[in-house]
Design an enzyme around this catalytic site. Structure first.
Site, PDB file in Angstrom:
ATOM      1  CG  ASP A 177      52.615  -6.809  37.179  1.00 42.98           C
ATOM      2  OD1 ASP A 177      52.638  -6.048  36.192  1.00 42.98           O
ATOM      3  OD2 ASP A 177      53.506  -7.659  37.400  1.00 42.98           O
ATOM      4  CG  ASN A 217      56.854   1.183  36.232  1.00 41.71           C
ATOM      5  OD1 ASN A 217      56.013   1.216  37.127  1.00 41.71           O
ATOM      6  ND2 ASN A 217      57.305   0.020  35.748  1.00 41.71           N
TER       7      ASN A 217
END
Ligand code: IPE
Ligand code: IPE
Ligand code: MG
Length: 247
Positions: free
Chosen positions: A21, A69
């Site tokens: 991330d 996502n």
């Protein structure tokens, strides 16, 4: 003394899982578009993979794209899919030279054809490698995986193949994506976020969690070694008390 030399190689995790991330924030910090962060994150993947080879880690699972996502701007999703296609194609030789087998988990049916094709080619080309299994979580989420498992089991019950009360931990696990892989002992998340974002919720029931502020493109092999060293300093009790663990 380097961090690698402080690691007890007989006690490295067999399986490390990583929530990669911070690519977007990394790019923003340098005044670049988010996609530049994703592209730069590929080098961190190479580094971490080499680190796993150095330590003899058998399985590395990387969260590359979650089912959530898809909700990002189309431009970013398209860019990520193209990056996946390019990277997978470009890395096959390197994977082979490091004895790495490429695998994936997630609902592949929703991925663009080019991505599925490249993935299939790379999996075939690396199939007989036996050093590290690199498992990419692509269009993956733990809730999708567990619902899928429950549906498969329910179908077996409907067909009369098993009784509901015969469903066990192990028969449930047989329906999960990585049913031949031990649970990750260590889960790493970069970028200073303290959450799991729908990753491997079943398999990490007893994983050691390691969070670092480093943004993914800055995460190095040395950072991986630091995480493993930290892991080796922990006492994993699995519900017992310390005194029971001596032997
Ligand atoms: C992780 O980086 C990569 C993916 C989720 C595909 P992000 O893109 O989430 O980066 P941040 O969290 O916005 O900085
Ligand atoms: C998790 O990161 C998914 C991947 C690393 C692929 P996100 O950036 O999507 O997670 P949230 O939205 O911050 O929880
Ligand atoms: Mg993020």
């Amino acid at each position: 003394m380097s961090t690698l030399s402080k690691i007890d190689l007989k006690k490295t995790p067999q399986h490390i899982a990583i929530i990669m991330d911070g690519n977007g924030r990394w790019a923003k910090k340098q005044g670049e578009v988010r996609l530049f962060g994703h592209t730069s994150g590929v080098e961190a993947v190479r580094e971490v993979l080499k680190g796993c080879v150095d330590m003899g880690v058998r399985y590395l699972t990387l969260y590359a794209f979650s089912t959530e996502n898809w909700n990002r701007p189309k431009e970013e999703v398209d860019g990520l899919m193209n990056l996946m296609v390019e990277t997978i194609a470009n890395e096959v030789d390197e994977l082979n030279s490091n004895n790495v087998r490429l695998r994936s988990i997630g609902d592949e049916s929703k991925l663009p054809d080019a991505c599925r094709n490249e993935l299939a080619k790379a999996k075939n080309a690396t199939y007989s490698n036996s050093g590290v299994d690199l498992i990419l979580a692509l269009n993956y989420s733990a809730r999708w995986e567990m619902l899928n498992a429950v549906q498969n089991i329910a179908k077996k019950v409907e067909r009369g193949e098993i009784k509901a009360n015969a469903i066990t931990k192990s028969s449930f696990e047989n329906e999960l994506c990585m049913n031949d892989v031990p649970d990750p002992e260590l889960l790493i998340r970069t970028s200073g976020e303290y959450r799991l974002s729908n990753f491997l919720l079943w398999q990490i029931a007893y994983a050691e969690l390691y969070f670092t502020d480093k943004l993914w493109p800055d995460f190095s092999r040395e950072d991986l070694f630091k995480a493993v060293l930290d892991y080796q300093g922990r006492e994993r009790r699995f519900g017992k008390v310390s005194e029971q663990l001596i032997n």
